[in-house]
Write a protein that holds these residues in place. Structure first.
Motif, PDB file in Angstrom:
ATOM      1  N   ALA A 102       0.820  -1.213   0.000  1.00 41.65           N
ATOM      2  CA  ALA A 102       0.000   0.000   0.000  1.00 41.65           C
ATOM      3  C   ALA A 102       0.852   1.261   0.000  1.00 41.65           C
ATOM      4  CB  ALA A 102      -0.933  -0.009   1.211  1.00 41.65           C
ATOM      5  N   TRP A 103       2.006   1.226   0.655  1.00 40.22           N
ATOM      6  CA  TRP A 103       2.816   2.436   0.745  1.00 40.22           C
ATOM      7  C   TRP A 103       3.371   2.839  -0.620  1.00 40.22           C
ATOM      8  CZ3 TRP A 103       7.986   2.474  -0.601  1.00 40.22           C
ATOM      9  CH2 TRP A 103       8.641   1.243  -0.678  1.00 40.22           C
ATOM     10  N   ILE A 104       3.420   1.879  -1.548  1.00 37.95           N
ATOM     11  CA  ILE A 104       3.845   2.201  -2.910  1.00 37.95           C
ATOM     12  C   ILE A 104       2.652   2.624  -3.760  1.00 37.95           C
ATOM     13  CG2 ILE A 104       4.789   1.241  -5.058  1.00 37.95           C
ATOM     14  CD1 ILE A 104       6.543  -0.587  -3.397  1.00 37.95           C
ATOM     15  N   LEU A 105       1.603   1.831  -3.726  1.00 38.51           N
ATOM     16  CA  LEU A 105       0.516   2.011  -4.694  1.00 38.51           C
ATOM     17  C   LEU A 105      -0.490   3.081  -4.301  1.00 38.51           C
ATOM     18  CD1 LEU A 105       0.254   0.602  -7.371  1.00 38.51           C
ATOM     19  CD2 LEU A 105      -1.498  -0.871  -6.402  1.00 38.51           C
ATOM     20  N   GLU A 106      -0.718   3.263  -2.997  1.00 37.73           N
ATOM     21  CA  GLU A 106      -1.723   4.258  -2.611  1.00 37.73           C
ATOM     22  C   GLU A 106      -1.346   5.670  -3.065  1.00 37.73           C
ATOM     23  OE1 GLU A 106      -4.795   4.958   0.998  1.00 37.73           O
ATOM     24  OE2 GLU A 106      -2.720   4.547   1.591  1.00 37.73           O
ATOM     25  N   PRO A 107      -0.102   6.126  -2.880  1.00 42.40           N
ATOM     26  CA  PRO A 107       0.244   7.459  -3.407  1.00 42.40           C
ATOM     27  C   PRO A 107       0.072   7.565  -4.917  1.00 42.40           C
ATOM     28  CG  PRO A 107       1.888   6.734  -1.821  1.00 42.40           C
ATOM     29  CD  PRO A 107       1.008   5.555  -2.099  1.00 42.40           C
ATOM     30  N   ILE A 108       0.407   6.495  -5.647  1.00 46.66           N
ATOM     31  CA  ILE A 108       0.236   6.507  -7.108  1.00 46.66           C
ATOM     32  C   ILE A 108      -1.239   6.621  -7.452  1.00 46.66           C
ATOM     33  CG2 ILE A 108       0.568   5.186  -9.225  1.00 46.66           C
ATOM     34  CD1 ILE A 108       3.043   3.944  -7.968  1.00 46.66           C
ATOM     35  N   ASN A 109      -2.070   5.896  -6.722  1.00 47.99           N
ATOM     36  CA  ASN A 109      -3.511   5.925  -6.981  1.00 47.99           C
ATOM     37  C   ASN A 109      -4.085   7.302  -6.698  1.00 47.99           C
ATOM     38  OD1 ASN A 109      -5.978   4.649  -7.710  1.00 47.99           O
ATOM     39  ND2 ASN A 109      -6.519   4.416  -5.560  1.00 47.99           N
ATOM     40  N   VAL A 110      -3.670   7.911  -5.593  1.00 52.68           N
ATOM     41  CA  VAL A 110      -4.172   9.244  -5.234  1.00 52.68           C
ATOM     42  C   VAL A 110      -3.758  10.275  -6.277  1.00 52.68           C
ATOM     43  CG1 VAL A 110      -3.988  11.115  -3.553  1.00 52.68           C
ATOM     44  CG2 VAL A 110      -4.285   8.760  -2.770  1.00 52.68           C
ATOM     45  N   VAL A 111      -2.481  10.271  -6.652  1.00 53.71           N
ATOM     46  CA  VAL A 111      -1.990  11.222  -7.640  1.00 53.71           C
ATOM     47  C   VAL A 111      -2.677  11.009  -8.980  1.00 53.71           C
ATOM     48  CG1 VAL A 111       0.039  11.951  -8.974  1.00 53.71           C
ATOM     49  CG2 VAL A 111       0.228  11.557  -6.508  1.00 53.71           C
ATOM     50  N   ASN A 112      -2.878   9.761  -9.357  1.00 53.04           N
ATOM     51  CA  ASN A 112      -3.542   9.461 -10.621  1.00 53.04           C
ATOM     52  C   ASN A 112      -4.936  10.069 -10.680  1.00 53.04           C
ATOM     53  OD1 ASN A 112      -4.195   7.834 -13.141  1.00 53.04           O
ATOM     54  ND2 ASN A 112      -5.641   6.926 -11.696  1.00 53.04           N
ATOM     55  N   LEU A 113      -5.681   9.970  -9.591  1.00 47.99           N
ATOM     56  CA  LEU A 113      -7.048  10.483  -9.579  1.00 47.99           C
ATOM     57  C   LEU A 113      -7.097  12.002  -9.472  1.00 47.99           C
ATOM     58  CD1 LEU A 113      -8.749   7.767  -7.333  1.00 47.99           C
ATOM     59  CD2 LEU A 113      -8.872   8.011  -9.808  1.00 47.99           C
ATOM     60  N   LEU A 114      -6.013  12.605  -8.994  1.00 50.20           N
ATOM     61  CA  LEU A 114      -5.968  14.064  -8.916  1.00 50.20           C
ATOM     62  C   LEU A 114      -5.698  14.705 -10.270  1.00 50.20           C
ATOM     63  CD1 LEU A 114      -3.972  14.635  -5.594  1.00 50.20           C
ATOM     64  CD2 LEU A 114      -6.408  15.090  -5.995  1.00 50.20           C
ATOM     65  N   ILE A 115      -5.045  13.969 -11.158  1.00 46.79           N
ATOM     66  CA  ILE A 115      -4.719  14.492 -12.482  1.00 46.79           C
ATOM     67  C   ILE A 115      -5.842  14.121 -13.446  1.00 46.79           C
ATOM     68  CG2 ILE A 115      -3.062  14.410 -14.386  1.00 46.79           C
ATOM     69  CD1 ILE A 115      -0.914  13.679 -12.355  1.00 46.79           C
ATOM     70  N   PRO A 116      -6.391  15.075 -14.191  1.00 53.48           N
ATOM     71  CA  PRO A 116      -7.479  14.768 -15.133  1.00 53.48           C
ATOM     72  C   PRO A 116      -7.122  13.591 -16.042  1.00 53.48           C
ATOM     73  CG  PRO A 116      -7.139  17.132 -15.002  1.00 53.48           C
ATOM     74  CD  PRO A 116      -6.024  16.512 -14.206  1.00 53.48           C
ATOM     75  N   GLY A 117      -8.128  12.728 -16.263  1.00 56.27           N
ATOM     76  CA  GLY A 117      -7.925  11.553 -17.096  1.00 56.27           C
ATOM     77  C   GLY A 117      -7.609  10.301 -16.310  1.00 56.27           C
ATOM     78  N   GLY A 118      -7.617  10.412 -14.986  1.00 52.00           N
ATOM     79  CA  GLY A 118      -7.238   9.267 -14.165  1.00 52.00           C
ATOM     80  C   GLY A 118      -8.293   8.190 -14.044  1.00 52.00           C
ATOM     81  N   LYS A 119      -9.551   8.520 -14.374  1.00 51.96           N
ATOM     82  CA  LYS A 119     -10.640   7.559 -14.197  1.00 51.96           C
ATOM     83  C   LYS A 119     -10.401   6.265 -14.963  1.00 51.96           C
ATOM     84  CE  LYS A 119     -14.723   6.001 -13.098  1.00 51.96           C
ATOM     85  NZ  LYS A 119     -14.982   5.480 -11.735  1.00 51.96           N
ATOM     86  N   SER A 120      -9.836   6.346 -16.157  1.00 55.99           N
ATOM     87  CA  SER A 120      -9.630   5.137 -16.970  1.00 55.99           C
ATOM     88  C   SER A 120      -8.605   4.210 -16.345  1.00 55.99           C
ATOM     89  CB  SER A 120      -9.186   5.520 -18.380  1.00 55.99           C
ATOM     90  OG  SER A 120      -7.939   6.208 -18.348  1.00 55.99           O
ATOM     91  N   HIS A 121      -7.795   4.722 -15.421  1.00 62.07           N
ATOM     92  CA  HIS A 121      -6.789   3.895 -14.740  1.00 62.07           C
ATOM     93  C   HIS A 121      -7.306   3.350 -13.408  1.00 62.07           C
ATOM     94  CE1 HIS A 121      -3.438   4.863 -17.477  1.00 62.07           C
ATOM     95  NE2 HIS A 121      -3.998   6.064 -17.560  1.00 62.07           N
ATOM     96  N   GLU A 122      -8.576   3.558 -13.137  1.00 63.08           N
ATOM     97  CA  GLU A 122      -9.197   3.062 -11.909  1.00 63.08           C
ATOM     98  C   GLU A 122      -9.998   1.802 -12.221  1.00 63.08           C
ATOM     99  OE1 GLU A 122     -11.881   4.864  -8.239  1.00 63.08           O
ATOM    100  OE2 GLU A 122     -12.191   5.621 -10.264  1.00 63.08           O
TER     101      GLU A 122
END
Length: 416
Positions: free
Chosen positions: A129-149
């Motif tokens: 989680a310490w690796i992936l959670e920050p990536i997931n949060v940043v991904n959703l903050l940047i427009p276009g992240g929904k397709s990576h969810e």
């Protein structure tokens, strides 16, 4: 977090604060400050996550990387939602139309069952989680992240496509785990090969202790689902007289079951409970008796039959497999105390109510099934499995009438 999830999150927290008052508000403020300071501590990780997200976006035309957060704090969702994700993946439902890779993480705590976590690691790509959670949060903050969810299942933990009857279980008990599980049965006094039934009866002890941090009970909004374990003694002893061992399940419960029958075991209170045996028992039971609560998702994902009693909301009755039988709580008009018919339950708007207060405002009281009713459902399941069940002459007509009334095409507004 998607907009829909954010709205639900905000709505749920406002409701919990209204119900719990000042204590809940103070607890949530403390939690918010804790998250803020943890965020400051983890800032470097979020900065390092930015290049990872940019790489994901660059390679997207050739390989779509999707990220998912497993609901590892609640065993029902940890088991059922995850298994149904795998079933829908195998069936080609809710999957992208391009090459993709799905990667999951589990929040560091609380993980409700370590054995289940170990088993999911065998069939899923799960990163720390310490690796992936920050990536997931940043991904959703940047427009276009929904397709990576990774999208939700069609209906969360409900098998609306009847996939559990069509696709084999994704989890298997290893040879080493089988040996360990058999030893666990012997230590409980259950001979190898003896049939046993898991009994799970919901109260609020687990959620209040494990997820409310001991300060309050933010989950009391669905205490309408609770049931008195003593009402299950008659059923447990009837099954025990037929040769079954009956194991009362539970990680934390308010009271022991009041039975002296040697084949009725209160595993929830006799100090024999473990994460490993929770999963082993759920995977190997002859069937499970449940009120529709977290643990029953374990036998569900291992394709074990389940007898549901005291189910509410009525619209949540598990109707998507012939491995299930069930009845729901009695719905009474609060003023006249007259029992509502099936059609009246849905006409009153309580067929999908998920808050205790909803039943109160709509003038509906919920009464538990009687011990005799619970016993009858348990015996029916046992006899169906033994192929000795004899239907009443009126059963077929009543079943047909039930399906004419029950809204099989309804969508739960909280999930759909």
């Amino acid at each position: 977090m998607s907009v829909i999830r954010l709205k639900k999150f905000i709505k749920r927290n406002i409701y919990q604060i209204k119900q719990g008052g000042r204590k809940v508000l103070v607890r949530k403020i403390k939690l918010l400050f804790g998250l803020f300071f943890r965020g400051l501590f983890n800032t470097p990780l979020y900065i390092l996550a930015i290049p990872a997200v940019l790489i994901m976006r660059i390679i997207k035309p050739w390989l779509l990387v999707r990220l998912g957060r497993l609901i590892s704090s609640r065993i029902g969702h940890f088991a059922a939602n995850t298994e149904l994700y795998l079933c829908e993946r195998d069936a080609g439902i809710n999957v992208p139309n391009q090459p993709h890779i799905d990667v999951f993480y589990m929040p560091l705590k609380p993980i409700c069952n370590q054995q289940l976590a170990i088993m999911w690691h065998r069939v899923l790509r799960i990163w720390p989680a310490w690796i992936l959670e920050p990536i997931n949060v940043v991904n959703l903050l940047i427009p276009g992240g929904k397709s990576h969810e990774i999208d939700n299942n069609t209906q969360g933990d409900r098998d609306v496509h009847n996939l559990l009857d069509q696709i084999p279980p994704h989890l298997q008990v290893t040879t080493e785990e089988e040996i360990r599980g058999e030893a666990g049965l012997r230590s409980m006094g259950i001979p190898i090969g003896a049939p046993f039934v898991c009994l799970t009866v919901r109260d609020n002890a687990y959620l209040a202790a494990h997820l409310a941090h001991g300060n309050s009970d933010p989950f009391n909004y669905h205490n309408y689902r609770d049931s008195d374990v003593q009402n299950y003694v008659l059923a447990a002893e009837a099954l025990a007289d037929r040769g079954f061992f009956v194991i009362r399940m539970g990680a934390k419960v308010h009271a022991a079951i009041n039975s002296t029958h040697p084949k009725v075991l209160d595993y929830a209170t006799n100090d024999m409970r473990s994460d490993f045996m929770d999963i082993y028992l759920g995977a190997k039971c002859a069937f499970c008796i449940s009120v529709g609560t977290g643990f029953d998702a374990v036998p569900l994902i291992f394709r074990r039959p389940i007898a549901y009693v005291n189910m509410v909301p009525a619209g949540y009755l598990f109707t998507f497999s012939d491995q299930f039988v069930g009845i729901f709580k009695h719905h009474l008009d609060a003023d006249s105390k007259r029992e509502l018919s099936l059609s009246e339950i849905f006409a009153r708007g309580v067929g999908f109510c998920v808050h205790t207060s909803d039943y109160e405002t709509k003038g509906v009281d919920l009464n538990e099934n009687t011990p005799e009713e619970i016993r009858d459902v348990a015996i029916e399941m046992a006899e169906r499995l033994a192929d000795t069940w004899q239907a009443h002459p009126d059963d077929e007509a009543l079943q047909q009438r039930f399906w004419e009334i029950f809204p099989t095409d309804a969508v739960d507004i909280d999930k759909g």
